[in-house]
Design an enzyme around this catalytic site. Structure first.
Site, PDB file in Angstrom:
ATOM      1  N   ASP A 147       6.149   0.044   0.909  1.00  0.00           N
ATOM      2  CA  ASP A 147       7.546  -0.028   0.459  1.00  0.00           C
ATOM      3  C   ASP A 147       7.952   1.375  -0.001  1.00  0.00           C
ATOM      4  O   ASP A 147       8.326   2.199   0.820  1.00  0.00           O
ATOM      5  CB  ASP A 147       7.589  -1.081  -0.659  1.00  0.00           C
ATOM      6  CG  ASP A 147       8.973  -1.356  -1.194  1.00  0.00           C
ATOM      7  OD1 ASP A 147       9.950  -0.955  -0.557  1.00  0.00           O
ATOM      8  OD2 ASP A 147       9.091  -1.995  -2.257  1.00  0.00           O
ATOM      9  N   ARG A 190       2.180 -17.182  -0.186  1.00  0.00           N
ATOM     10  CA  ARG A 190       1.134 -16.434   0.545  1.00  0.00           C
ATOM     11  C   ARG A 190       0.533 -17.258   1.681  1.00  0.00           C
ATOM     12  O   ARG A 190       0.023 -16.709   2.644  1.00  0.00           O
ATOM     13  CB  ARG A 190      -0.004 -16.033  -0.397  1.00  0.00           C
ATOM     14  CG  ARG A 190       0.389 -15.058  -1.490  1.00  0.00           C
ATOM     15  CD  ARG A 190      -0.865 -14.490  -2.163  1.00  0.00           C
ATOM     16  NE  ARG A 190      -0.586 -13.865  -3.444  1.00  0.00           N
ATOM     17  CZ  ARG A 190      -0.196 -12.608  -3.612  1.00  0.00           C
ATOM     18  NH1 ARG A 190      -0.004 -11.834  -2.568  1.00  0.00           N
ATOM     19  NH2 ARG A 190       0.014 -12.114  -4.812  1.00  0.00           N
ATOM     20  N   PHE A 224      13.371  -8.109   1.116  1.00  0.00           N
ATOM     21  CA  PHE A 224      12.167  -8.720   0.567  1.00  0.00           C
ATOM     22  C   PHE A 224      11.607  -9.776   1.528  1.00  0.00           C
ATOM     23  O   PHE A 224      12.341 -10.623   2.036  1.00  0.00           O
ATOM     24  CB  PHE A 224      12.493  -9.360  -0.787  1.00  0.00           C
ATOM     25  CG  PHE A 224      11.274  -9.785  -1.538  1.00  0.00           C
ATOM     26  CD1 PHE A 224      10.505  -8.849  -2.225  1.00  0.00           C
ATOM     27  CD2 PHE A 224      10.877 -11.111  -1.544  1.00  0.00           C
ATOM     28  CE1 PHE A 224       9.363  -9.241  -2.904  1.00  0.00           C
ATOM     29  CE2 PHE A 224       9.734 -11.504  -2.226  1.00  0.00           C
ATOM     30  CZ  PHE A 224       8.982 -10.571  -2.905  1.00  0.00           C
ATOM     31  N   GLU A 248      -3.261  -2.280   4.161  1.00  0.00           N
ATOM     32  CA  GLU A 248      -2.168  -2.692   3.271  1.00  0.00           C
ATOM     33  C   GLU A 248      -1.362  -3.810   3.925  1.00  0.00           C
ATOM     34  O   GLU A 248      -1.289  -3.888   5.156  1.00  0.00           O
ATOM     35  CB  GLU A 248      -1.230  -1.500   3.036  1.00  0.00           C
ATOM     36  CG  GLU A 248      -1.480  -0.741   1.746  1.00  0.00           C
ATOM     37  CD  GLU A 248      -0.910  -1.435   0.513  1.00  0.00           C
ATOM     38  OE1 GLU A 248      -0.766  -2.677   0.507  1.00  0.00           O
ATOM     39  OE2 GLU A 248      -0.624  -0.724  -0.460  1.00  0.00           O
ATOM     40  N   ASP A 249      -0.745  -4.641   3.105  1.00  0.00           N
ATOM     41  CA  ASP A 249       0.189  -5.632   3.641  1.00  0.00           C
ATOM     42  C   ASP A 249       1.512  -4.959   3.994  1.00  0.00           C
ATOM     43  O   ASP A 249       2.053  -5.152   5.071  1.00  0.00           O
ATOM     44  CB  ASP A 249       0.407  -6.785   2.640  1.00  0.00           C
ATOM     45  CG  ASP A 249       0.766  -6.306   1.231  1.00  0.00           C
ATOM     46  OD1 ASP A 249       0.751  -5.087   0.965  1.00  0.00           O
ATOM     47  OD2 ASP A 249       1.076  -7.167   0.381  1.00  0.00           O
TER      48      ASP A 249
HETATM   49  P1  5GP Z   1       4.924   0.476  -2.899  1.00  0.00           P
HETATM   50  O1  5GP Z   1       3.991   1.116  -3.871  1.00  0.00           O
HETATM   51  O2  5GP Z   1       4.794   0.997  -1.488  1.00  0.00           O
HETATM   52  O3  5GP Z   1       6.340   0.490  -3.392  1.00  0.00           O
HETATM   53  O4  5GP Z   1       4.590  -1.059  -2.939  1.00  0.00           O
HETATM   54  C1  5GP Z   1       3.644  -1.651  -2.175  1.00  0.00           C
HETATM   55  C2  5GP Z   1       3.340  -3.041  -2.671  1.00  0.00           C
HETATM   56  O5  5GP Z   1       4.521  -3.685  -3.168  1.00  0.00           O
HETATM   57  C3  5GP Z   1       2.846  -3.906  -1.545  1.00  0.00           C
HETATM   58  O6  5GP Z   1       1.459  -3.828  -1.402  1.00  0.00           O
HETATM   59  C4  5GP Z   1       3.324  -5.287  -1.968  1.00  0.00           C
HETATM   60  O7  5GP Z   1       2.387  -5.876  -2.822  1.00  0.00           O
HETATM   61  C5  5GP Z   1       4.581  -5.031  -2.751  1.00  0.00           C
HETATM   62  N1  5GP Z   1       5.803  -5.233  -1.924  1.00  0.00           N
HETATM   63  C6  5GP Z   1       6.649  -4.303  -1.463  1.00  0.00           C
HETATM   64  N2  5GP Z   1       7.650  -4.844  -0.733  1.00  0.00           N
HETATM   65  C7  5GP Z   1       7.415  -6.186  -0.731  1.00  0.00           C
HETATM   66  C8  5GP Z   1       8.094  -7.310  -0.114  1.00  0.00           C
HETATM   67  O8  5GP Z   1       9.112  -7.217   0.594  1.00  0.00           O
HETATM   68  N3  5GP Z   1       7.533  -8.530  -0.335  1.00  0.00           N
HETATM   69  C9  5GP Z   1       6.416  -8.704  -1.078  1.00  0.00           C
HETATM   70  N4  5GP Z   1       5.975  -9.946  -1.214  1.00  0.00           N
HETATM   71  N5  5GP Z   1       5.760  -7.680  -1.668  1.00  0.00           N
HETATM   72  C10 5GP Z   1       6.247  -6.427  -1.476  1.00  0.00           C
END
Ligand code: 5GP
Length: 175
Positions: free
Chosen positions: A103, A165, A152, A99-100
């Site tokens: 969150d 990106r 963010f 995963e990147d």
């Molecule tokens: P989660 O399901 O954990 O809330 O969200 C995960 C996804 O939300 C990540 O894979 C990413 O694509 C996006 N995301 C969450 N926080 C950020 C952030 O600070 N910046 C960006 N660009 N994407 C985020």
């Protein structure tokens, strides 16, 4: 630095990311000796991290890409889309999900449920970034690049509304 209507400051340099990836790879290469892992990268955000990480892997390993959802502007869309592009047979395999950023943890919880149902032998998570304050769905993260505040971020594969990106470093929003 400006992307569309937002300002960003440098947060984690490409050099620091590279070093952290090398350290994580040392651990993974040791943990997965003789385990023939499959790295399952979650598109789009993890593509650059996965490419850099995978080149540090020195044990036999496969890589595959899957897609789940798009992240609209700065908020999670709320709904998790269906998992697409899983062509790999993961039955009996040792899976490392790449995963990147984690969150809320919603995305990962969804993926984990699907993979358990598909009969993976083991499933661990490798994420470049984790926002512990934002994680509402607890999930066990085995390999974390950096724990960051609930702000963010863009760059190094992560986007703001589709852009950013391609930035080599990671940037944080200026509020
Ligand atoms: P989660 O399901 O954990 O809330 O969200 C995960 C996804 O939300 C990540 O894979 C990413 O694509 C996006 N995301 C969450 N926080 C950020 C952030 O600070 N910046 C960006 N660009 N994407 C985020």
């Amino acid at each position: 630095m400006q992307i569309r209507d937002k300002h960003f400051d440098i947060f984690i340099s490409a050099k620091k990311i590279k070093k952290r990836i090398q350290d994580l790879a040392v651990q993974i290469n040791a943990d997965y000796v003789d385990k023939n892992p499959v790295f399952l990268s979650i598109l789009n955000g993890a593509f650059i991290f996965t490419a850099d990480m995978f080149r540090e892997i020195s044990i036999p390993a496969e890589v595959s890409f899957i897609k789940l959802k798009s992240y609209r502007k700065m908020e999670s869309s709320g709904k998790v889309k269906e998992l697409i592009g899983l062509e790999h047979n993961i039955f009996g395999r040792n899976i490392i999900i790449v995963e990147d950023i984690v969150d809320t943890g919603k995305t990962l919880n969804h993926i984990l449920q699907e993979f358990e149902a598909l009969g993976a032998k083991s499933i661990e998570i490798l994420t470049l970034l984790h926002k512990p304050e934002a994680t509402k769905n607890p999930v066990s993260l085995k390999y974390v690049g950096f724990e960051i505040p609930d702000k963010f971020v863009v760059g190094y594969g992560l986007d703001y509304d589709g852009y950013g990106r391609n930035l080599a470093d990671l940037y944080k929003i200026v509020e």
